[in-house]
Design a protein around this motif. Structure first.
Motif, PDB file in Angstrom:
ATOM      1  N   GLY A  53      45.784  39.931  36.233  1.00 14.38           N
ATOM      2  CA  GLY A  53      45.496  38.604  35.692  1.00 14.38           C
ATOM      3  C   GLY A  53      44.427  37.874  36.482  1.00 14.38           C
ATOM      4  N   ASN A  54      44.446  38.029  37.792  1.00 17.35           N
ATOM      5  CA  ASN A  54      43.445  37.371  38.631  1.00 17.35           C
ATOM      6  C   ASN A  54      42.083  38.040  38.511  1.00 17.35           C
ATOM      7  OD1 ASN A  54      45.170  35.373  39.745  1.00 17.35           O
ATOM      8  ND2 ASN A  54      46.015  36.861  41.165  1.00 17.35           N
ATOM      9  N   ILE A  55      42.079  39.365  38.377  1.00 20.80           N
ATOM     10  CA  ILE A  55      40.814  40.071  38.168  1.00 20.80           C
ATOM     11  C   ILE A  55      40.229  39.690  36.816  1.00 20.80           C
ATOM     12  CG2 ILE A  55      39.721  42.332  37.951  1.00 20.80           C
ATOM     13  CD1 ILE A  55      40.618  41.591  40.805  1.00 20.80           C
ATOM     14  N   ALA A  56      41.093  39.529  35.820  1.00 26.07           N
ATOM     15  CA  ALA A  56      40.642  39.103  34.493  1.00 26.07           C
ATOM     16  C   ALA A  56      39.956  37.744  34.560  1.00 26.07           C
ATOM     17  CB  ALA A  56      41.831  39.045  33.533  1.00 26.07           C
ATOM     18  N   LYS A  57      40.566  36.820  35.300  1.00 24.27           N
ATOM     19  CA  LYS A  57      39.993  35.489  35.457  1.00 24.27           C
ATOM     20  C   LYS A  57      38.657  35.560  36.171  1.00 24.27           C
ATOM     21  CE  LYS A  57      41.123  30.900  37.289  1.00 24.27           C
ATOM     22  NZ  LYS A  57      42.136  30.092  38.032  1.00 24.27           N
TER      23      LYS A  57
END
Length: 219
Positions: free
Chosen positions: A26-30
């Motif tokens: 999720g953080n990499i996506a952001k």
């Protein structure tokens, strides 16, 4: 490898240097501006290519192969930043933006030539270490966030840990550049603010800034 794959492993590497929790899909996506589902799908594909380890709901961890790829991209990015800064005196934000494009089109041969031309620099204009041609970072990082600086001590700015344009423009306008010295005159721990003296000017910074400006104590 595709640009998307290179950006994905680079994001994991860079985020992991700050906080391993930042490497969850999720953080990499952001970070990359993609959906959580797309990040998870990419993670699974790269795990099959032995570039990273994937476990549901856990942070992503690069394999040795993945780390080598990430460092190769990081090396090219930071070498381009150093070259563009030297030749054209572009802003820190502009050199980052251009290097983001150039890093994927650069051969190892050209990267080595750029490094030789620049005298094999160990740091880019942000103060970030440049990996050598073997994918190794040979410098030892002893820096601390400015927020942890002691009152009355003078420090040398070693890294600006952000690519945000407003932050970088503010730093340039106020002399907060890599290699410049700064005196910590007061720490307001309750309000998480730091008062500094630089170039005979007193500036009050909040923790949003002082947590991403890294310094080393002046000898």
């Amino acid at each position: 490898m595709s640009i998307a794959i290179e950006n994905f492993v680079k994001a994991i590497y860079k985020n992991g240097k700050h906080d391993h929790n930042d490497t969850k899909p999720g953080n990499i996506a952001k970070e990359l501006g993609i959906s959580n589902a797309a990040a998870t799908d990419m993670a699974k594909k790269l795990a099959a290519k032995d570039l990273l380890h994937y476990e549901k709901y856990q942070e992503l961890k690069l394999t040795e192969k993945g780390t080598k790829m990430a460092l190769n991209v990081v090396r090219k990015h930071r070498l381009w930043e150093a070259l563009l800064f030297k030749l054209f005196d572009l802003s820190l934000h502009d050199i980052h933006r251009e290097a983001e494009l150039l890093e994927h089109q650069t051969s190892d041969l050209l990267a080595n030539k750029i490094s030789e031309f620049l005298g094999n620099p160990k740091f880019d204009p942000h103060g970030d270490p440049i990996p050598n041609s073997a994918g190794e970072i040979t410098t030892i990082d002893t820096s601390i966030p400015l927020s942890n600086g002691e009152e009355g001590k003078t420090y040398i700015i070693s890294r600006l840990m952000s690519d945000d344009k407003e932050f970088l423009d503010f730093c340039v306008q106020n002399g907060l550049k890599y290699g410049n010295s700064v005196l910590v005159s007061k720490q307001f721990s309750k309000n998480k603010m730091t008062q500094i003296l630089i170039n005979h000017n007193t500036i009050l910074l909040n923790e949003d800034f002082t947590s991403i400006i890294y310094v080393n104590e002046q000898d």
